[in-house]
Design an enzyme around this catalytic site. Structure first.
Site, PDB file in Angstrom:
ATOM      1  N   ASP A   8       0.785  -1.245   0.000  1.00  0.00           N
ATOM      2  CA  ASP A   8       0.000   0.000   0.000  1.00  0.00           C
ATOM      3  C   ASP A   8       0.821   1.303   0.000  1.00  0.00           C
ATOM      4  O   ASP A   8       0.529   2.221   0.794  1.00  0.00           O
ATOM      5  CB  ASP A   8      -0.969   0.017   1.204  1.00  0.00           C
ATOM      6  CG  ASP A   8      -1.972  -1.132   1.185  1.00  0.00           C
ATOM      7  OD1 ASP A   8      -1.952  -1.925   0.229  1.00  0.00           O
ATOM      8  OD2 ASP A   8      -2.764  -1.247   2.143  1.00  0.00           O
ATOM      9  N   HIS A  48     -10.657   0.568  -2.574  1.00  0.00           N
ATOM     10  CA  HIS A  48     -12.031   0.540  -2.064  1.00  0.00           C
ATOM     11  C   HIS A  48     -13.050   1.147  -3.034  1.00  0.00           C
ATOM     12  O   HIS A  48     -12.782   2.202  -3.633  1.00  0.00           O
ATOM     13  CB  HIS A  48     -12.124   1.360  -0.767  1.00  0.00           C
ATOM     14  CG  HIS A  48     -11.277   0.856   0.358  1.00  0.00           C
ATOM     15  ND1 HIS A  48     -11.324  -0.446   0.810  1.00  0.00           N
ATOM     16  CD2 HIS A  48     -10.372   1.493   1.163  1.00  0.00           C
ATOM     17  CE1 HIS A  48     -10.491  -0.582   1.834  1.00  0.00           C
ATOM     18  NE2 HIS A  48      -9.891   0.567   2.060  1.00  0.00           N
ATOM     19  N   LYS A 106      -6.976  -5.123  -2.632  1.00  0.00           N
ATOM     20  CA  LYS A 106      -7.758  -5.615  -1.486  1.00  0.00           C
ATOM     21  C   LYS A 106      -8.692  -4.524  -0.992  1.00  0.00           C
ATOM     22  O   LYS A 106      -8.485  -3.347  -1.314  1.00  0.00           O
ATOM     23  CB  LYS A 106      -6.798  -6.067  -0.375  1.00  0.00           C
ATOM     24  CG  LYS A 106      -5.948  -4.920   0.125  1.00  0.00           C
ATOM     25  CD  LYS A 106      -4.896  -5.385   1.089  1.00  0.00           C
ATOM     26  CE  LYS A 106      -4.069  -4.213   1.546  1.00  0.00           C
ATOM     27  NZ  LYS A 106      -4.839  -3.186   2.272  1.00  0.00           N
ATOM     28  N   CYS A 151      -1.876  -2.555   7.782  1.00  0.00           N
ATOM     29  CA  CYS A 151      -1.878  -3.511   6.666  1.00  0.00           C
ATOM     30  C   CYS A 151      -0.595  -4.336   6.580  1.00  0.00           C
ATOM     31  O   CYS A 151      -0.640  -5.512   6.226  1.00  0.00           O
ATOM     32  CB  CYS A 151      -2.184  -2.793   5.362  1.00  0.00           C
ATOM     33  SG  CYS A 151      -3.926  -2.266   5.332  1.00  0.00           S
TER      34      CYS A 151
END
Ligand code: VGL
Ligand code: ZN
Length: 201
Positions: A8, A48, A106, A151
């Site tokens: 990320d 997202h 994800k 994460c």
């Protein structure tokens, strides 16, 4: 077979992003400098939908960083971040992405959050990453990125539980909450997860 998994490193987690990690941008040159030490380089993106359940904006009367109960588990409500296809969800512009053989995304299901690169937070749905790593012959897995206490941490624990020999690269990661992360580091070390700096790779 040594694999680097970069978690990320996206604009919204940078100091100017919507969910800033202090000094998050400082890890970019470190990550660029170590990539050629690995046989395989992979990355993840938090990705997202805009109506994602982890956003405080999608809950009436709730504020950023409130904690609610979701599927029987505590869920922190975050500022909107890493919305699919937006600039905030893109990798930091200076991150060298040429060596990335695959990118795992994800947090794509509206109704559940996903901190780990391997499973959603309810451990219901796999991203397929463990199977991918095994098929590629990964024996040693090195992890870094943002945020170290969220994460990256959950990815390391899942990787360990999947049987990978795991190393956390400390100077190629930054935490949202440094105090919380000190405790998580003890937890990792107790399990036998190694903690290294980029120079000692
Ligand atoms: C993350 C909070 C919410 C992370 C993602 O990448 O660490 N943190 N979504
Ligand atoms: Zn997220």
């Amino acid at each position: 077979m040594k694999t680097l998994l970069i978690i990320d490193v996206q604009n919204d987690f940078m100091p100017s992003g919507s969910l800033p990690v202090a000094h998050g941008d400082q890890i970019v040159p470190v990550i660029n400098s170590i990539q050629n030490k690995f046989d395989l380089v992979l990355a993840t993106q938090d990705w997202h939908p805009k109506d994602h359940i982890s956003f405080a904006s999608n809950h009436n009367g709730k504020s950023n960083f409130d904690v609610i109960e979701l599927h029987g588990q505590p869920q922190t409500l975050w500022p909107d971040h890493c919305v699919q296809g937006t600039e905030g969800a893109a990798f930091h512009p200076d991150l060298n992405t040429e060596k990335f053989e695959a990118i795992f995304r994800k947090g794509t299901v509206i109704t559940i959050d996903s901190y780990s690169a391997f499973f959603d937070n309810g451990h219901l749905k796999s991203t397929g990453l463990a199977g991918y790593l095994k098929e590629k012959g990964t024996t040693e897995l090195f992890l870094c990125g943002l945020a170290a206490d969220i994460c990256v941490y959950f990815s390391i624990i899942d990787a360990y539980n999947e049987g990978f020999n795991c190393t956390f690269i400390e100077d190629a990661s930054k935490a949202l909450d440094n105090e919380a992360f000190e405790k998580l580091k003890n937890h990792m070390t107790k399990k036998g997860i190694k903690i290294m700096t980029s120079e000692s790779l």
